[in-house]
Design a protein around this motif. Structure first.
Motif, PDB file in Angstrom:
ATOM      1  N   ILE A  77       0.860  -1.190   0.000  1.00 30.17           N
ATOM      2  CA  ILE A  77       0.000   0.000   0.000  1.00 30.17           C
ATOM      3  C   ILE A  77       0.893   1.236   0.000  1.00 30.17           C
ATOM      4  CG2 ILE A  77      -1.965   1.138   1.103  1.00 30.17           C
ATOM      5  CD1 ILE A  77      -2.241  -1.376   2.873  1.00 30.17           C
ATOM      6  N   LYS A  78       0.584   2.182  -0.867  1.00 26.98           N
ATOM      7  CA  LYS A  78       1.347   3.429  -0.956  1.00 26.98           C
ATOM      8  C   LYS A  78       0.380   4.606  -1.079  1.00 26.98           C
ATOM      9  CE  LYS A  78       5.614   2.005  -0.998  1.00 26.98           C
ATOM     10  NZ  LYS A  78       6.567   2.463   0.004  1.00 26.98           N
ATOM     11  N   ASN A  79       0.795   5.755  -0.557  1.00 26.07           N
ATOM     12  CA  ASN A  79       0.043   6.965  -0.818  1.00 26.07           C
ATOM     13  C   ASN A  79       0.139   7.326  -2.295  1.00 26.07           C
ATOM     14  OD1 ASN A  79      -0.937   7.718   1.756  1.00 26.07           O
ATOM     15  ND2 ASN A  79       1.017   8.653   2.294  1.00 26.07           N
ATOM     16  N   LYS A  80      -0.906   7.919  -2.819  1.00 27.12           N
ATOM     17  CA  LYS A  80      -0.870   8.485  -4.159  1.00 27.12           C
ATOM     18  C   LYS A  80       0.196   9.573  -4.187  1.00 27.12           C
ATOM     19  CE  LYS A  80      -3.698  11.441  -7.097  1.00 27.12           C
ATOM     20  NZ  LYS A  80      -4.967  12.179  -7.165  1.00 27.12           N
ATOM     21  N   GLN A  81       0.999   9.576  -5.256  1.00 28.15           N
ATOM     22  CA  GLN A  81       1.999  10.630  -5.413  1.00 28.15           C
ATOM     23  C   GLN A  81       1.291  11.935  -5.729  1.00 28.15           C
ATOM     24  OE1 GLN A  81       4.865   9.279  -3.936  1.00 28.15           O
ATOM     25  NE2 GLN A  81       5.781  10.688  -5.371  1.00 28.15           N
ATOM     26  N   VAL A  84      12.431   1.110 -11.873  1.00 26.51           N
ATOM     27  CA  VAL A  84      11.899   2.387 -11.413  1.00 26.51           C
ATOM     28  C   VAL A  84      10.383   2.397 -11.589  1.00 26.51           C
ATOM     29  CG1 VAL A  84      11.892   4.880 -11.790  1.00 26.51           C
ATOM     30  CG2 VAL A  84      14.035   3.598 -11.946  1.00 26.51           C
ATOM     31  N   GLY A  85       9.683   2.784 -10.526  1.00 28.48           N
ATOM     32  CA  GLY A  85       8.237   2.940 -10.618  1.00 28.48           C
ATOM     33  C   GLY A  85       7.419   1.714 -10.274  1.00 28.48           C
ATOM     34  N   ASP A  86       8.057   0.588  -9.940  1.00 27.59           N
ATOM     35  CA  ASP A  86       7.259  -0.563  -9.511  1.00 27.59           C
ATOM     36  C   ASP A  86       7.923  -1.238  -8.315  1.00 27.59           C
ATOM     37  OD1 ASP A  86       9.135  -2.548 -10.235  1.00 27.59           O
ATOM     38  OD2 ASP A  86       8.228  -2.885 -12.175  1.00 27.59           O
ATOM     39  N   TYR A  87       7.307  -2.299  -7.840  1.00 24.68           N
ATOM     40  CA  TYR A  87       7.783  -2.988  -6.640  1.00 24.68           C
ATOM     41  C   TYR A  87       8.045  -4.461  -6.918  1.00 24.68           C
ATOM     42  CZ  TYR A  87       6.524   1.366  -4.464  1.00 24.68           C
ATOM     43  OH  TYR A  87       6.462   2.695  -4.145  1.00 24.68           O
ATOM     44  N   SER A  88       8.474  -4.767  -8.149  1.00 24.07           N
ATOM     45  CA  SER A  88       8.709  -6.158  -8.535  1.00 24.07           C
ATOM     46  C   SER A  88       9.883  -6.782  -7.778  1.00 24.07           C
ATOM     47  CB  SER A  88       8.943  -6.256 -10.042  1.00 24.07           C
ATOM     48  OG  SER A  88      10.019  -5.430 -10.427  1.00 24.07           O
ATOM     49  N   HIS A  89      10.712  -5.957  -7.151  1.00 27.60           N
ATOM     50  CA  HIS A  89      11.865  -6.472  -6.406  1.00 27.60           C
ATOM     51  C   HIS A  89      11.507  -6.864  -4.974  1.00 27.60           C
ATOM     52  CE1 HIS A  89      11.537  -2.248  -5.425  1.00 27.60           C
ATOM     53  NE2 HIS A  89      12.375  -2.405  -4.414  1.00 27.60           N
ATOM     54  N   ILE A  90      10.260  -6.606  -4.560  1.00 29.41           N
ATOM     55  CA  ILE A  90       9.839  -6.913  -3.192  1.00 29.41           C
ATOM     56  C   ILE A  90       8.876  -8.093  -3.206  1.00 29.41           C
ATOM     57  CG2 ILE A  90       8.535  -6.043  -1.202  1.00 29.41           C
ATOM     58  CD1 ILE A  90       9.665  -3.291  -1.846  1.00 29.41           C
ATOM     59  N   SER A  91       9.082  -9.020  -2.299  1.00 30.91           N
ATOM     60  CA  SER A  91       8.159 -10.144  -2.139  1.00 30.91           C
ATOM     61  C   SER A  91       8.005 -10.442  -0.654  1.00 30.91           C
ATOM     62  CB  SER A  91       8.675 -11.385  -2.884  1.00 30.91           C
ATOM     63  OG  SER A  91       9.914 -11.803  -2.339  1.00 30.91           O
ATOM     64  N   ILE A  92       7.027 -11.267  -0.338  1.00 35.00           N
ATOM     65  CA  ILE A  92       6.846 -11.670   1.052  1.00 35.00           C
ATOM     66  C   ILE A  92       6.806 -13.192   1.139  1.00 35.00           C
ATOM     67  CG2 ILE A  92       5.789  -9.595   2.014  1.00 35.00           C
ATOM     68  CD1 ILE A  92       3.066 -10.745   1.476  1.00 35.00           C
ATOM     69  N   ASP A  93       7.424 -13.692   2.195  1.00 36.62           N
ATOM     70  CA  ASP A  93       7.424 -15.121   2.503  1.00 36.62           C
ATOM     71  C   ASP A  93       6.303 -15.350   3.512  1.00 36.62           C
ATOM     72  OD1 ASP A  93       7.828 -17.631   3.614  1.00 36.62           O
ATOM     73  OD2 ASP A  93      10.008 -17.500   3.442  1.00 36.62           O
ATOM     74  N   PHE A 151      -0.063  -2.007  -5.070  1.00 35.01           N
ATOM     75  CA  PHE A 151       0.826  -2.634  -6.040  1.00 35.01           C
ATOM     76  C   PHE A 151       0.962  -4.115  -5.686  1.00 35.01           C
ATOM     77  CE2 PHE A 151       1.963   1.814  -5.703  1.00 35.01           C
ATOM     78  CZ  PHE A 151       2.039   2.204  -7.031  1.00 35.01           C
ATOM     79  N   GLU A 152       0.546  -4.969  -6.608  1.00 34.75           N
ATOM     80  CA  GLU A 152       0.607  -6.403  -6.355  1.00 34.75           C
ATOM     81  C   GLU A 152       2.058  -6.847  -6.235  1.00 34.75           C
ATOM     82  OE1 GLU A 152      -1.030 -10.677  -8.088  1.00 34.75           O
ATOM     83  OE2 GLU A 152      -1.580  -8.827  -9.123  1.00 34.75           O
ATOM     84  N   ILE A 153       2.308  -7.748  -5.296  1.00 31.52           N
ATOM     85  CA  ILE A 153       3.663  -8.277  -5.112  1.00 31.52           C
ATOM     86  C   ILE A 153       3.620  -9.798  -5.146  1.00 31.52           C
ATOM     87  CG2 ILE A 153       4.545  -6.298  -3.811  1.00 31.52           C
ATOM     88  CD1 ILE A 153       4.062  -8.023  -1.274  1.00 31.52           C
ATOM     89  N   GLN A 154       4.795 -10.367  -5.328  1.00 30.15           N
ATOM     90  CA  GLN A 154       4.945 -11.815  -5.352  1.00 30.15           C
ATOM     91  C   GLN A 154       5.028 -12.356  -3.934  1.00 30.15           C
ATOM     92  OE1 GLN A 154       4.814 -13.647  -8.260  1.00 30.15           O
ATOM     93  NE2 GLN A 154       4.249 -11.609  -9.045  1.00 30.15           N
ATOM     94  N   THR A 155       4.622 -13.603  -3.781  1.00 28.57           N
ATOM     95  CA  THR A 155       4.729 -14.258  -2.485  1.00 28.57           C
ATOM     96  C   THR A 155       5.562 -15.528  -2.625  1.00 28.57           C
ATOM     97  OG1 THR A 155       2.683 -15.512  -2.861  1.00 28.57           O
ATOM     98  CG2 THR A 155       2.483 -13.405  -1.714  1.00 28.57           C
TER      99      THR A 155
END
Length: 196
Positions: free
Chosen positions: A6-10, A143-152, A190-194
């Motif tokens: 979850i992020k605030n709108k820029q 830049v501009g996405d969160y594809s590098h973040i995931s949760i276990d 922003f959807e992230i991988q698990t």
């Protein structure tokens, strides 16, 4: 199930716009949650660091939604300053910029307006459970996405709204996203991988 950051709108004008829309949330020495912000406009829900701020009416909706993973704590409107900035043209330079050039001085250098503070709705802060494990893979960073973040999710406790011990981000389930996104134009998901 899908999971999201979850992020605030820029906002327009970078840090200036973020201070105008979201202000500050902190904790004082006695443990009270303190709000310092601009009014009279206030988003129904917005983020500040590890907190989610929610106005009175939306608090009731969230409580009746059966979302898990948080507690509400009422915040004190310690400093509310009046500045009607919402009509400013986002395509032009920022109006009424603080003389110091520092965005925080929109709030810090202006006087508290007790009458406005009284008129604003009550503000509550959602304090989220810490669960699951956050992971970062810098090789996937764009830049501009969160594809590098995931949760276990191995140790996930079933919370719909949560933080991880490793990362400062706030996360939610698809269920929480469906509840929250109906009530604000100020959050992005922003959807992230698990990884399990």
């Amino acid at each position: 199930m899908k999971y999201y950051i979850i992020k605030n709108k820029q906002m327009p004008w970078g840090d200036y716009g973020n201070v105008l829309a979201y202000g500050f949330i902190s904790k004082n020495a006695t443990g009270d949650i303190i709000i310092e912000r601009i009014g009279p406009m206030i988003p129904a829900i917005y983020l500040y660091n590890k907190y989610i701020a929610v106005v009175d009416g939306l608090k009731n909706t969230i409580e009746s939604s059966s979302l898990k993973g948080y507690v509400f704590k009422q915040a004190k409107k310690e400093k509310i300053v009046k500045l009607e900035w919402e009509g400013w043209d986002a395509n032009e330079k920022i109006h009424d910029k603080p003389k110091s050039g520092e965005p925080e001085d929109f709030i810090l250098k202006r006087k508290h307006d007790p009458e406005l503070a009284e008129k604003l709705p009550g503000i509550w802060v959602m304090i989220l459970n810490t669960t699951s494990a956050g992971q970062i893979d810098l090789s996937k960073k764009n830049v501009g996405d969160y594809s590098h973040i995931s949760i276990d999710l191995t140790d996930w406790d079933g919370s719909d709204l949560f933080r991880t011990p490793q990362l400062g981000h706030l996360f939610c389930t698809e269920k929480a996203k469906e509840v929250l996104e109906k009530y604000t134009a100020y959050l992005n998901f922003f959807e992230i991988q698990t990884n399990v």
